[in-house]
Every structure is written in structure tokens, then in C-alpha cells.
Design a protein around this motif. Structure first.
Motif, short mmCIF file in Angstrom:
data_model
loop_
_atom_site.label_atom_id
_atom_site.label_comp_id
_atom_site.label_asym_id
_atom_site.label_seq_id
_atom_site.Cartn_x
_atom_site.Cartn_y
_atom_site.Cartn_z
N SER A 75 34.55 39.46 25.95
CA SER A 75 35.99 39.46 26.24
C SER A 75 36.36 38.61 27.45
O SER A 75 37.52 38.24 27.64
CB SER A 75 36.46 40.89 26.49
N GLY A 76 35.36 38.30 28.27
CA GLY A 76 35.63 37.56 29.50
C GLY A 76 35.77 38.47 30.71
O GLY A 76 35.90 38.00 31.84
N TYR A 77 35.73 39.78 30.46
CA TYR A 77 35.86 40.76 31.53
C TYR A 77 34.71 41.76 31.46
O TYR A 77 34.49 42.40 30.43
CB TYR A 77 37.18 41.52 31.43
N ASP A 78 33.97 41.89 32.56
CA ASP A 78 32.82 42.78 32.57
C ASP A 78 33.20 44.23 32.26
O ASP A 78 32.45 44.95 31.60
CB ASP A 78 32.11 42.73 33.94
N HIS A 79 34.36 44.66 32.74
CA HIS A 79 34.74 46.06 32.55
C HIS A 79 35.14 46.35 31.10
O HIS A 79 35.10 47.50 30.66
CB HIS A 79 35.88 46.46 33.49
N HIS A 93 36.55 47.54 22.14
CA HIS A 93 35.68 46.97 23.16
C HIS A 93 34.44 47.84 23.35
O HIS A 93 34.53 49.07 23.36
CB HIS A 93 36.43 46.83 24.49
#
Length: 214
Positions: free
Chosen positions: A181-185, A196
Motif C-alpha cells: 500500500s505504500g504505508y507500513d501501518h 489490508h
């Protein structure tokens, strides 16, 4: 869900108000194993990677127990470090394939010590071997398919076989395809559902990253 998976695998096709087995569906039925495993075997055979297909099916069916990670925290850390030598850049499935390939080449009188030295579960590997042998006996009788005894894939050399195997594996797991997604969280987004997910802590990718950072 199960029916949708069979459609994605190409095992059945909609016909008015019912579903009909395809030619590949009949072949999968004759194998008597999980359809997605059968799909991998058949596609590998069609790409002249028959040996790899059998082993993939066997190790994927036992994937959760091949690596030993028991005992004290120190023992677990040691096991994690031993796993790094097998970690493949294409992910966990290729890592398991690399484990089996190396183990198969070990002389019989050294296999037991090899398990201990590499923190590999001997019982799981024996189950994999039994699975390979059973499928190797089944295929000639049920589908007139003879599986070669040699490997074409080499975990140490990147070739066109890596891309072929990746494509085959993805075709059997279309519902699980996800993209970062481009976001670690947030982790990874599953293509079909939009949900996700996070990478499992035992994933080979994490070990490769730790090894590179270290």
C-alpha cells in the motif's frame, strides 16, 4: 467462496444455471488433492518443470512446520539465523523449494545431522517426500504424465524458470494477490477484496531485510 475459487482455477465454467467441469477440472479431480495444488502441478508439467511442481505441492502442503523454531529464546534466534541461508528473494514458497532441493542432495547417511544443523523438521520433510512419491506414482496412472527426476530450477541462479514458477503460483492463488500500500501501518492491499493485511513475522522477506540491514 469455494465455487469462486474453482472458477478462478479454471476447474469449472458457468453453464446457464449450473457449473460444468472443464478438461482441466477433470484432471484435477483425478489427482485427488486440493485443486490449487493440482493446478500448480499441471501447469508446471506443461512448462517442463514437472519435478518442481511435485515438490511445490508437497512443501506448500507442509509449509507451516518445515522450519523448527522451538526451545529458549536463544534457540529461536539461532533457528531464525539458520533460515536466512535458504531465504529466496521470490518469497516463502521458493524458500521452501530451496530447502527441499538441498535436502534431497544430501547423502542418506548425513540427512539426520543435516536436519539438526539447519533447524529443519525431519518429520515434515519426510511427509513432503511421501507426498512427492505418491503423486509421482499417481500421475502416470491417472493422467499418463511422467515426471522427470531432475531439477531445472536453481535457487542460486535467477533464470526464466523463476518467472514461470511465480506466474504458476499466482495463477493458483489469484484470490490472495496483494500489493504494498505504500504505508507500513496498512501493509498490503488484497486485490480482490481491498482489505489490508500485514506480512507474517516468519515471512522470508523479513529475514532477508534483517540480513541486509545487519
Amino acid at each position: 467462496m469455494a465455487l469462486r475459487n474453482l472458477v478462478q482455477l479454471g476447474a469449472v465454467t458457468p453453464q446457464n444455471d449450473f457449473y460444468e467441469l472443464t478438461l482441466e477440472g477433470w484432471e484435477l479431480l483425478k489427482l485427488g488433492i486440493e485443486p490449487w495444488l493440482g493446478k500448480i502441478i499441471l501447469r508446471c508439467f506443461h512448462h517442463c518443470l514437472g519435478k518442481e511442481g511435485l515438490v511445490l505441492a508437497a512443501v506448500m502442503a507442509n509449509s507451516s512446520s518445515i522450519f523448527c523454531r522451538v526451545g529458549t529464546e536463544e534457540n529461536k534466534i539461532k533457528s531464525d539465523r539458520l533460515k536466512v541461508q535458504f531465504c529466496h528473494q521470490s518469497g516463502d514458497v521458493f524458500t521452501l523449494l530451496a530447502v527441499y532441493k538441498e535436502w534431497e542432495a544430501v547423502p542418506c547417511d548425513r540427512k539426520n545431522i543435516w536436519f539438526w544443523e539447519n533447524s529443519i523438521n525431519a518429520k515434515s520433510m519426510c511427509r513432503c517426500l511421501e507426498g512427492v512419491q505418491e503423486l509421482d506414482s499417481c500421475l502416470p496412472n491417472e493422467l499418463s504424465i511422467i515426471i522427470p527426476s531432475y531439477w531445472r530450477w536453481n535457487p542460486k541462479i535467477l533464470t526464466e524458470h523463476d518467472e514461470t514458477l511465480r506466474s504458476i503460483i499466482l495463477s493458483a492463488f489469484a484470490e490472495n494477490v496483494a500489493m504494498y500500500s505504500g504505508y507500513d501501518h496498512l501493509g498490503y492491499e488484497v486485490a480482490l477484496t481491498g482489505k489490508h493485511i500485514q506480512i507474517h513475522p516468519s515471512c522470508s522477506y523479513l529475514f532477508l531485510i534483517q540480513d541486509l540491514v545487519g
